[in-house]
Scaffold this motif. Structure first.
Motif, PDB file in Angstrom:
ATOM      1  N   ASN A  48      66.444  46.837  48.272  1.00  0.00           N
ATOM      2  CA  ASN A  48      66.137  45.723  47.385  1.00  0.00           C
ATOM      3  C   ASN A  48      66.729  45.816  45.998  1.00  0.00           C
ATOM      4  O   ASN A  48      66.781  44.836  45.281  1.00  0.00           O
ATOM      5  N   LEU A  49      67.110  47.031  45.598  1.00  0.00           N
ATOM      6  CA  LEU A  49      67.638  47.201  44.245  1.00  0.00           C
ATOM      7  C   LEU A  49      68.843  46.295  44.025  1.00  0.00           C
ATOM      8  O   LEU A  49      69.133  45.873  42.910  1.00  0.00           O
ATOM      9  N   ARG A  50      69.532  45.981  45.098  1.00  0.00           N
ATOM     10  CA  ARG A  50      70.713  45.133  44.993  1.00  0.00           C
ATOM     11  C   ARG A  50      70.326  43.693  44.671  1.00  0.00           C
ATOM     12  O   ARG A  50      70.911  43.056  43.824  1.00  0.00           O
ATOM     13  N   GLY A  51      69.304  43.217  45.368  1.00  0.00           N
ATOM     14  CA  GLY A  51      68.945  41.802  45.224  1.00  0.00           C
ATOM     15  C   GLY A  51      68.053  41.525  44.027  1.00  0.00           C
ATOM     16  O   GLY A  51      68.189  40.512  43.354  1.00  0.00           O
ATOM     17  N   ASP A  52      67.127  42.436  43.747  1.00  0.00           N
ATOM     18  CA  ASP A  52      66.118  42.177  42.720  1.00  0.00           C
ATOM     19  C   ASP A  52      66.439  42.986  41.463  1.00  0.00           C
ATOM     20  O   ASP A  52      66.092  44.151  41.346  1.00  0.00           O
ATOM     21  N   THR A  53      67.103  42.334  40.527  1.00  0.00           N
ATOM     22  CA  THR A  53      67.576  43.047  39.345  1.00  0.00           C
ATOM     23  C   THR A  53      66.432  43.500  38.438  1.00  0.00           C
ATOM     24  O   THR A  53      66.613  44.371  37.602  1.00  0.00           O
ATOM     25  N   ALA A  54      65.246  42.925  38.616  1.00  0.00           N
ATOM     26  CA  ALA A  54      64.114  43.321  37.777  1.00  0.00           C
ATOM     27  C   ALA A  54      63.639  44.732  38.105  1.00  0.00           C
ATOM     28  O   ALA A  54      63.024  45.396  37.271  1.00  0.00           O
ATOM     29  N   LEU A  55      63.933  45.209  39.294  1.00  0.00           N
ATOM     30  CA  LEU A  55      63.415  46.523  39.710  1.00  0.00           C
ATOM     31  C   LEU A  55      63.938  47.639  38.813  1.00  0.00           C
ATOM     32  O   LEU A  55      63.215  48.565  38.472  1.00  0.00           O
ATOM     33  N   PHE A  56      65.192  47.540  38.434  1.00  0.00           N
ATOM     34  CA  PHE A  56      65.789  48.575  37.594  1.00  0.00           C
ATOM     35  C   PHE A  56      65.004  48.699  36.290  1.00  0.00           C
ATOM     36  O   PHE A  56      64.602  49.780  35.874  1.00  0.00           O
ATOM     37  N   GLY A  57      64.772  47.552  35.649  1.00  0.00           N
ATOM     38  CA  GLY A  57      64.027  47.545  34.393  1.00  0.00           C
ATOM     39  C   GLY A  57      62.627  48.101  34.553  1.00  0.00           C
ATOM     40  O   GLY A  57      62.158  48.889  33.728  1.00  0.00           O
ATOM     41  N   ARG A  58      61.978  47.711  35.628  1.00  0.00           N
ATOM     42  CA  ARG A  58      60.614  48.218  35.859  1.00  0.00           C
ATOM     43  C   ARG A  58      60.629  49.738  36.027  1.00  0.00           C
ATOM     44  O   ARG A  58      59.742  50.433  35.526  1.00  0.00           O
ATOM     45  N   ALA A  59      61.614  50.244  36.730  1.00  0.00           N
ATOM     46  CA  ALA A  59      61.681  51.696  36.944  1.00  0.00           C
ATOM     47  C   ALA A  59      61.862  52.411  35.612  1.00  0.00           C
ATOM     48  O   ALA A  59      61.152  53.364  35.301  1.00  0.00           O
ATOM     49  N   VAL A  60      62.793  51.908  34.821  1.00  0.00           N
ATOM     50  CA  VAL A  60      63.062  52.571  33.541  1.00  0.00           C
ATOM     51  C   VAL A  60      61.845  52.470  32.631  1.00  0.00           C
ATOM     52  O   VAL A  60      61.434  53.456  32.020  1.00  0.00           O
ATOM     53  N   SER A  61      61.220  51.292  32.564  1.00  0.00           N
ATOM     54  CA  SER A  61      60.096  51.217  31.621  1.00  0.00           C
ATOM     55  C   SER A  61      58.898  52.019  32.087  1.00  0.00           C
ATOM     56  O   SER A  61      58.129  52.493  31.266  1.00  0.00           O
ATOM     57  N   SER A  62      58.744  52.208  33.388  1.00  0.00           N
ATOM     58  CA  SER A  62      57.614  53.033  33.829  1.00  0.00           C
ATOM     59  C   SER A  62      57.793  54.485  33.364  1.00  0.00           C
ATOM     60  O   SER A  62      56.836  55.233  33.300  1.00  0.00           O
ATOM     61  N   LEU A  63      59.019  54.855  33.039  1.00  0.00           N
ATOM     62  CA  LEU A  63      59.280  56.239  32.608  1.00  0.00           C
ATOM     63  C   LEU A  63      59.289  56.391  31.091  1.00  0.00           C
ATOM     64  O   LEU A  63      59.709  57.428  30.577  1.00  0.00           O
ATOM     65  N   ARG A  64      58.854  55.366  30.373  1.00  0.00           N
ATOM     66  CA  ARG A  64      58.972  55.453  28.911  1.00  0.00           C
ATOM     67  C   ARG A  64      58.289  56.724  28.396  1.00  0.00           C
ATOM     68  O   ARG A  64      57.304  57.183  28.966  1.00  0.00           O
ATOM     69  N   GLN A  65      58.878  57.260  27.356  1.00  0.00           N
ATOM     70  CA  GLN A  65      58.446  58.520  26.733  1.00  0.00           C
ATOM     71  C   GLN A  65      58.853  59.771  27.505  1.00  0.00           C
ATOM     72  O   GLN A  65      58.695  60.872  27.019  1.00  0.00           O
ATOM     73  N   ILE A  66      59.349  59.613  28.705  1.00  0.00           N
ATOM     74  CA  ILE A  66      59.907  60.790  29.379  1.00  0.00           C
ATOM     75  C   ILE A  66      61.404  60.784  29.073  1.00  0.00           C
ATOM     76  O   ILE A  66      62.085  59.824  29.382  1.00  0.00           O
ATOM     77  N   PRO A  67      61.901  61.833  28.410  1.00  0.00           N
ATOM     78  CA  PRO A  67      63.327  61.816  28.070  1.00  0.00           C
ATOM     79  C   PRO A  67      64.200  61.820  29.341  1.00  0.00           C
ATOM     80  O   PRO A  67      64.036  62.686  30.199  1.00  0.00           O
ATOM     81  N   LEU A  68      65.061  60.835  29.423  1.00  0.00           N
ATOM     82  CA  LEU A  68      65.962  60.750  30.563  1.00  0.00           C
ATOM     83  C   LEU A  68      67.311  61.319  30.153  1.00  0.00           C
ATOM     84  O   LEU A  68      67.898  60.862  29.182  1.00  0.00           O
ATOM     85  N   ARG A  69      67.768  62.282  30.870  1.00  0.00           N
ATOM     86  CA  ARG A  69      69.009  62.950  30.500  1.00  0.00           C
ATOM     87  C   ARG A  69      70.219  62.161  31.009  1.00  0.00           C
ATOM     88  O   ARG A  69      71.151  61.901  30.290  1.00  0.00           O
ATOM     89  N   LEU A  70      70.183  61.756  32.261  1.00  0.00           N
ATOM     90  CA  LEU A  70      71.242  60.924  32.840  1.00  0.00           C
ATOM     91  C   LEU A  70      70.575  59.843  33.673  1.00  0.00           C
ATOM     92  O   LEU A  70      69.519  60.058  34.244  1.00  0.00           O
ATOM     93  N   VAL A  71      71.230  58.698  33.738  1.00  0.00           N
ATOM     94  CA  VAL A  71      70.755  57.636  34.624  1.00  0.00           C
ATOM     95  C   VAL A  71      71.976  57.127  35.362  1.00  0.00           C
ATOM     96  O   VAL A  71      73.018  56.890  34.763  1.00  0.00           O
ATOM     97  N   SER A  72      71.840  56.965  36.680  1.00  0.00           N
ATOM     98  CA  SER A  72      73.010  56.466  37.381  1.00  0.00           C
ATOM     99  C   SER A  72      72.629  55.558  38.535  1.00  0.00           C
ATOM    100  O   SER A  72      71.608  55.736  39.192  1.00  0.00           O
ATOM    101  N   GLN A  73      73.443  54.549  38.704  1.00  0.00           N
ATOM    102  CA  GLN A  73      73.260  53.659  39.836  1.00  0.00           C
ATOM    103  C   GLN A  73      74.637  53.410  40.423  1.00  0.00           C
ATOM    104  O   GLN A  73      75.530  52.924  39.743  1.00  0.00           O
TER     105      GLN A  73
END
Ligand code: ASP
Ligand code: MG
Length: 451
Positions: free
Chosen positions: A396-421
């Protein structure tokens, strides 16, 4: 229907298998009966390998003792399942096969050497014995079963211990030796993992190879479904050691399963079911201790559903940052850089790049010092150990672009070193501190799988 080692571990487990197969037949009276593929009883392959190892170091008595213990275990199970009046042939066969193997192992111990060909002959005993017992146990419970020698059906090359199946030849033999039994209403019972060269020399497919055997026979017979019976309910939405209440994943695509397996989700090695998926045959994972649970279905396409399919993580990785101003506008830099990893045979998992730097993760730090030393001849290198990869998977990550944002915001305050898609957009990969894995996995799980 393939049953793994824990599903045929003892007489009680084999009784469960009998009940499962009987129910399959009774609920589908108009279908051809299932073909049953079994692993060796649990731990048997390990013991056989150990016996071979002991023989290889000249320890004949120990090696033979191990075989004796294994024979006893099989005899106990066989006697518990098959009534005395019909068990004598089975017990005699088991005794004869173990006796033959015992003299082989004695001879190998005397020579102090176990060539791969002999190794395969030793380990094949596990599947040969378990499949014979299961076939007799079925027959004793009025399931019309016949034992089929997989070595006559699964044709492989002679790459012992990791033999490669010849699909065309195997399908031909399957049509000759298995299909007619099925057409006659019989359940063919076969050992997984084992095969033979065209000349008839016993081979094995590599550890865990019974799933592969099942997928191969299923593809040759073009069955409706391949069932992999094991000791868990199926694929889970996350590792239960990290997330307290993971959910069962009812269905997923083959490529999702591959991504998850790569990042540490166990249960089934996707490459072993490739012959099934390539022929569009669904593969279902089921629990032989809880046969009524729905299990997990793996298909080529997966399934339409909201949200994500599952999470996985790989801990204890290192991030290598490689920075070079020479990279600016230069070509050939990446080749030069990856060539260093290649030279030290170190696979790279995640890669991100910016104009002047490249970051990669490696999970095997063994050659990192050498790698860094070589990279430093043309770039600045910084290594950060104790990192982890958290991977979010879903078609679904392909079709539903909102999922990416939701994933990233659920991790707020956790330092992300790399992100890749990647371009396939079937997963998002986060690299973060290993110490943050529990928090990250639980937050993502809460966001996508709770409620
Ligand atoms: N018995 C073999 C092993 O333990 C094959 C299998 O179980 O799939 O690796
Ligand atoms: Mg297994």
């Amino acid at each position: 229907m393939k049953f793994g080692g824990t599903s045929v571990a003892d007489a009680e487990a084999m009784n469960r298998v009998t009940a499962i197969v009987r129910r399959q037949i009774e609920t589908n009276p108009n279908d051809a009966p299932p073909v049953v593929v079994v692993s060796a009883m649990s731990k048997v392959t390990d013991r056989l390998i150990e016996s071979g190892r002991l023989a290889g170091q000249g320890d004949g008595e120990e090696a033979v003792q191990l075989l004796q213990d294994l024979l006893d275990r099989h005899m106990t199970v066989a006697s518990a399942l098959v009534p005395v009046d019909s068990s004598s042939a089975l017990l005699a066969t088991l005794r004869a096969e173990f006796a033959h193997l015992t003299s082989t192992v004695r001879a190998l111990a005397a020579a102090g050497e176990v060539p791969p060909r002999s190794h395969d002959e030793i380990v094949a005993m596990g599947e040969l014995a378990s499949s014979r017992i299961v076939a007799e146990a079925f027959a004793a419970r009025q399931i019309p079963a016949v034992w089929v020698d997989s070595r006559e059906v699964l044709v492989t090359d002679s790459e012992h211990t990791a033999a490669i199946p010849d699909m065309a030849a195997t399908c031909e033999r399957t049509r000759q030796l298995v299909a007619p039994k099925r057409a006659a209403g019989k359940v063919a019972v076969m050992g997984g993992f084992i095969g033979a060269t065209p000349a008839g020399v016993t081979t094995t497919l590599g550890r865990g190879g019974s799933d592969y055997s099942a997928a191969i026979f299923g593809a040759c017979l073009d069955v409706e479904e391949i069932q992999i019976w094991t000791d868990v309910d199926g694929m889970l939405s996350a590792d239960p050691r990290i997330v307290s209440q993971p959910r069962l994943v009812p269905q997923l695509s083959f490529l999702e399963a591959s991504e998850l397996a790569y990042f540490g989700a166990k249960v089934l090695h996707p490459s072993t079911i490739l012959p099934a998926v390539a022929n569009n045959i669904p593969v279902r994972i089921l629990n032989s201790r809880r046969p009524d649970a729905a299990g997990t279905m793996i298909t080529a396409e997966g399934r339409e559903h909201d949200g994500l399919t599952a999470l996985a993580c790989k801990r204890g990785v290192s991030v290598v940052d490689i920075t070079s101003t020479r990279m600016l506008m230069a070509h050939g830099f990446l080749r030069r850089l990856f060539e260093v990893f290649e030279r030290f045979k170190t696979p790279v998992d995640v890669v991100t790049t910016s104009e002047v730097s490249v970051s990669v993760t490696v999970d095997n730090p063994r050659r990192l010092d050498d790698i860094a030393h070589n990279l430093r001849t043309f770039a600045e290198v910084n290594i950060e150990p104790d990192m982890a990869i958290v991977c979010v998977v879903g078609e679904n990550l392909r079709g539903d672009t909102a999922l990416f944002g939701r994933a990233v915001s659920s991790l707020r305050q956790i330092p992300l070193r790399l992100v890749s898609q990647a371009a396939s957009r079937r997963n998002i990969t986060f690299v973060l501190r290993d110490a943050d894995v529990e928090a990250a996995m639980n937050r993502l799980h809460e966001e996508f799988f709770a409620g």
